[in-house]
Design a protein around this motif. Structure first.
Motif, short mmCIF file in Angstrom:
data_model
loop_
_atom_site.label_atom_id
_atom_site.label_comp_id
_atom_site.label_asym_id
_atom_site.label_seq_id
_atom_site.Cartn_x
_atom_site.Cartn_y
_atom_site.Cartn_z
N SER A 128 1.71 -1.05 4.50
CA SER A 128 2.03 -0.33 3.80
C SER A 128 4.11 -0.77 4.46
O SER A 128 3.78 -1.13 5.80
CB SER A 128 1.51 1.17 3.79
OG SER A 128 2.04 1.59 5.15
N LEU B 90 0.46 -1.57 -0.52
CA LEU B 90 -0.08 0.12 0.29
C LEU B 90 0.70 1.77 -0.17
O LEU B 90 2.32 1.10 0.35
CB LEU B 90 -1.28 0.13 1.24
CG LEU B 90 -1.88 -0.95 0.99
CD1 LEU B 90 -2.57 -0.59 2.97
CD2 LEU B 90 -2.77 -1.11 0.05
N PRO B 91 0.49 1.60 -0.39
CA PRO B 91 1.43 3.33 -0.52
C PRO B 91 1.42 4.05 0.86
O PRO B 91 0.85 3.63 1.88
CB PRO B 91 0.14 4.59 -0.91
CG PRO B 91 -0.76 4.12 -2.00
CD PRO B 91 -1.31 2.80 -0.67
N VAL B 92 2.91 4.30 0.32
CA VAL B 92 3.76 5.19 2.22
C VAL B 92 3.41 6.39 1.90
O VAL B 92 3.31 6.97 1.73
CB VAL B 92 5.06 5.31 1.78
CG1 VAL B 92 6.09 5.50 3.36
CG2 VAL B 92 5.78 2.85 1.45
#
Length: 305
Positions: A260, A129-131
């Protein structure tokens, strides 16, 4: 080295603290020398790193025993945490040595005899997932670049979707003790009757109140602050933030959890007198044993005790 008598003629191998061996038609024996200080620089380094990883896992177990994507078993998650962090610490130390900076530039560690725990830049989750990037400001509060005040703003800025969960993680110094604090924000606003509220709902309204009754949201906004460019936060009972990170989680239709990547950011200034580099931690661990912290040999045999 000495030639033996005929009673032990032909003996080969180790017996107690002596080794017997053949040379030509003669048998010899030599004593095994026991080093006065077997705690070498490489062993000292390894033990300091192991202590840092093991203690940090212990203090953050409530998160790190399930924060690695595809590792649902707590034992496997623990091993994953220790494996990736030991790898990170060794590689970071090697990079500093090769660049000529030395291990005095690598924080935060404690000597082996110290009972105090302080956090290092630990990897506390891994996934796809996006950081979300986190910083710590001069007033010892953690922050993210302000995405706006609404759920929609957070989702858009962080590249997420409705229903994702942001877990805020800090280590805060209070009364000379370091405590892990955790709070969650579910990006799924709801009304008092449990029905879904619009994503345009403010997470914190103009009076500083948290308008959504979702019990999954555990952020205490008494210690939050929205500025024009930053959203600052201190969790739990307060204190100076010395380490911080945010983990994003998402449950799949099949009941699995995506995560993430998250590596703690630390604020060296927040440690005060507890600030200790890797070089100093090793040096203080064995004060009677002079260690060359600039030597390439420092990392030899780092895979073993």
């Amino acid at each position: 080295m000495a030639e033996i008598t005929k009673d032990m003629y032909g003996a080969v191998g180790k017996f107690g603290n002596k080794v017997f061996y053949r040379r030509g038609d003669k048998t010899f024996v030599k004593s095994i020398a026991k080093p006065k200080n077997p705690k070498t620089g490489a062993q000292s380094l390894q033990r300091v790193l192991l202590k840092a990883v093991n203690k940090t896992y212990s203090m953050m177990k409530g998160i790190c025993n399930h924060s690695f994507e595809e590792y649902t078993n707590s034992f496997e998650s623990m091993n994953k945490f220790k494996r990736v962090n030991l790898k990170y610490l060794r590689e970071r130390a090697a990079t500093l040595l090769e660049s000529g900076q030395g291990l005095d530039a690598f924080y935060q560690f404690t000597p082996l005899e110290s009972e105090k725990w302080t956090p290092f830049e630990a990897i506390i989750s891994e996934g796809h997932l996006p950081v979300v990037s986190v910083g710590i400001d001069g007033s010892h509060r953690a922050y993210v670049c302000s995405p706006g005040r609404t759920y929609a703003d957070f989702v858009a800025r962080w590249g997420l979707q409705r229903g994702d969960m942001a877990t805020f993680v800090t280590v805060q110094k209070r009364d000379d003790t370091y405590m892990t604090e955790i709070a969650r924000l579910v990006l799924n606003p709801c009304n008092a009757d449990g029905s879904g509220a619009p994503m345009s709902t403010e997470i914190v309204n103009s009076q500083g109140l948290f308008p959504c009754p979702d019990t999954g949201d555990q952020l205490n906004f008494a210690n939050m602050q929205f500025d024009s460019d930053r959203f600052r936060f201190v969790l739990g009972r307060g204190g100076d933030v010395v380490a911080a990170g945010i983990i994003i989680s998402r449950e799949t239709p099949g009941g699995n959890w995506l995560r993430s990547n998250c590596q703690l950011v630390i604020d060296p200034a927040g440690f005060g007198s507890d600030l200790c580099s890797l070089a100093k931690a090793v040096e203080y661990s064995y004060k009677t044993h002079k260690i060359d912290t600039e030597s390439d040999l420092y990392l030899n045999n780092a895979d073993g005790e």
